[in-house]
Design a protein around this motif. Structure first.
Motif, PDB file in Angstrom:
ATOM      1  N   TRP A 170       6.678  16.523  14.234  1.00 24.55           N
ATOM      2  CA  TRP A 170       7.828  16.913  13.473  1.00 24.55           C
ATOM      3  C   TRP A 170       7.453  16.739  12.061  1.00 24.55           C
ATOM      4  N   LEU A 171       6.437  15.858  11.499  1.00 25.98           N
ATOM      5  CA  LEU A 171       6.704  14.790  10.419  1.00 25.98           C
ATOM      6  C   LEU A 171       5.901  16.361   9.611  1.00 25.98           C
ATOM      7  N   LYS A 172       5.110  16.918  10.277  1.00 24.94           N
ATOM      8  CA  LYS A 172       4.373  17.836   9.792  1.00 24.94           C
ATOM      9  C   LYS A 172       4.991  19.285   9.637  1.00 24.94           C
ATOM     10  N   GLN A 173       6.038  19.385   9.371  1.00 26.53           N
ATOM     11  CA  GLN A 173       7.141  20.117   8.169  1.00 26.53           C
ATOM     12  C   GLN A 173       7.097  19.617   6.691  1.00 26.53           C
ATOM     13  N   ARG A 174       7.490  19.655   6.650  1.00 27.85           N
ATOM     14  CA  ARG A 174       7.009  18.915   5.485  1.00 27.85           C
ATOM     15  C   ARG A 174       6.887  17.634   4.379  1.00 27.85           C
ATOM     16  N   LEU A 175       5.671  16.325   4.835  1.00 27.52           N
ATOM     17  CA  LEU A 175       5.450  15.623   4.973  1.00 27.52           C
ATOM     18  C   LEU A 175       4.265  16.102   4.537  1.00 27.52           C
ATOM     19  N   ALA A 176       3.886  14.704   2.242  1.00 28.51           N
ATOM     20  CA  ALA A 176       2.420  14.559   2.224  1.00 28.51           C
ATOM     21  C   ALA A 176       2.437  13.656   1.971  1.00 28.51           C
ATOM     22  N   LEU A 177       1.069  13.084   1.524  1.00 27.92           N
ATOM     23  CA  LEU A 177       0.277  11.924   1.120  1.00 27.92           C
ATOM     24  C   LEU A 177      -0.074  12.103  -0.589  1.00 27.92           C
ATOM     25  N   GLU A 178      -0.064  10.917  -0.845  1.00 27.10           N
ATOM     26  CA  GLU A 178      -0.269  10.703  -2.179  1.00 27.10           C
ATOM     27  C   GLU A 178      -1.577   9.405  -2.371  1.00 27.10           C
ATOM     28  N   ASN A 179      -2.969  10.244  -3.272  1.00 26.63           N
ATOM     29  CA  ASN A 179      -3.939   8.563  -3.073  1.00 26.63           C
ATOM     30  C   ASN A 179      -2.424   7.627  -4.266  1.00 26.63           C
ATOM     31  N   ASP A 180      -3.386   6.494  -3.883  1.00 31.25           N
ATOM     32  CA  ASP A 180      -2.481   5.135  -4.904  1.00 31.25           C
ATOM     33  C   ASP A 180      -3.684   4.863  -5.748  1.00 31.25           C
ATOM     34  N   GLU A 181      -2.867   3.817  -6.946  1.00 31.43           N
ATOM     35  CA  GLU A 181      -3.950   2.794  -8.121  1.00 31.43           C
ATOM     36  C   GLU A 181      -4.263   1.241  -7.073  1.00 31.43           C
ATOM     37  N   ARG A 182      -4.232   0.633  -6.169  1.00 33.55           N
ATOM     38  CA  ARG A 182      -4.330  -0.026  -4.998  1.00 33.55           C
ATOM     39  C   ARG A 182      -5.091  -0.131  -4.354  1.00 33.55           C
ATOM     40  N   VAL A 183      -4.389   0.617  -3.339  1.00 34.52           N
ATOM     41  CA  VAL A 183      -5.659   0.648  -1.770  1.00 34.52           C
ATOM     42  C   VAL A 183      -5.921   1.884  -1.520  1.00 34.52           C
ATOM     43  N   TYR A 184      -4.933   2.839  -1.603  1.00 34.71           N
ATOM     44  CA  TYR A 184      -5.798   3.992  -0.671  1.00 34.71           C
ATOM     45  C   TYR A 184      -6.459   5.262  -1.842  1.00 34.71           C
TER      46      TYR A 184
END
Length: 287
Positions: A170-184
């Motif tokens: 169900w997460l795929k309905q609205r979830l988005a991911l962002e790159n960050d400044e330290r880890v990913y």
């Protein structure tokens, strides 16, 4: 002149209007929640009126629009009592062609080794999804999080992130991911988004602090039929990763260079401390 699609987050820069009015947890009761939801809803409409007048077609809702909505002490029966506010807000939102998004905070983690942390995070995401549905916000209304920690083994943590998203479809309905400044890095988050088929929000400032190589157009492809969205900010004073009050024009031009012609159809969330004032200044500088 090309009118790029800019927007700002949560409130005006002087906080005269905000969608993030909240209460202390020890004051959590229906009367206090109702008061804040009424205020946040009223000021949301005023912010959207302002955004419409100034041609800012994107706005990020404050996480405290409904204070503590995912907390275990929040009584779900309150949501029924709040229905008139939600109904009125939903009706008013029809007057605007503004894309509304939300960005839960640092405690929303889908790859933690602690299962209770993931459970609490899923609960928060579930409630934000519910709120967006309740307000009639279309599926361009994404709910954005970071990849979060590496927990001593980045590859395993990335696998955990993918596993959680795939398990909770169900997460795929609205979830988005962002790159960050330290880890990913952008490359690592892009690969997760490609695997899980969810959108990636590219943050160019985070990318400048945590470099990787990738094909920018691959990020746009993760959005499929939704309008792509990116973050724009500049280096601020103080600790690592701080955002500046305004946007340096060179940072905008770097973003434009990366995405070329597609830049004109991308939603650009300005993450500068001066918010709407930063957009005004940037527009003057890039004419």
């Amino acid at each position: 002149m090309v009118m790029y699609r800019f927007g700002f987050f949560c409130s005006k820069s002087d906080n005269s209007l905000s969608t993030n009015r909240t209460i202390n947890l020890n004051n959590l009761n229906y009367e206090n929640v109702e008061k804040k939801v009424k205020q946040n809803a009223k000021e949301l409409i005023e912010l959207l009126e302002y955004s419409k007048t100034n041609n800012y077609p994107i706005f990020r809702l404050g996480n405290s629009f409904v204070p503590f909505i995912s907390h275990k002490l929040f009584d779900m029966a309150w949501l029924d009592k709040l229905a008139p506010i939600f109904d009125e807000t939903k009706e008013r939102l029809k007057d605007f062609d503004t894309r509304i998004t939300i960005h839960p905070g640092q405690y929303t983690v889908l790859n933690s080794p602690k299962e209770n942390v993931i459970e609490n995070s899923l609960r928060e995401l579930e409630m934000f999804f519910w709120l967006f549905d309740r307000l009639g916000i279309d599926d361009n209304g994404t709910v954005l999080i970071h990849g979060r920690g590496a927990y001593g083994d980045k590859n395993s943590a990335l696998e955990k992130l993918v596993e959680t998203i795939e398990k909770e479809d169900w997460l795929k309905q609205r979830l988005a991911l962002e790159n960050d400044e330290r880890v990913y890095t952008a490359k690592e988050i892009l690969e997760v988004c490609q695997t899980t088929k969810i959108p990636m929000v590219f943050d160019i400032y985070h990318h400048s602090l945590n470099l990787s190589e990738f094909e920018p157009k691959d990020i746009l492809k993760t959005w499929q039929k939704k309008r792509p969205k990116v973050h724009l900010s500049s280096k601020g004073d103080g600790k690592f990763g701080n955002h500046a009050d305004f946007i340096e024009a060179k940072d905008f031009f770097e973003l434009e260079k990366m995405f070329e012609e597609e830049s004109k159809s991308i939603d650009i969330m300005v993450e500068a401390k001066k918010k709407e004032l930063a957009i005004e200044k940037l527009r003057d500088e890039i004419k």
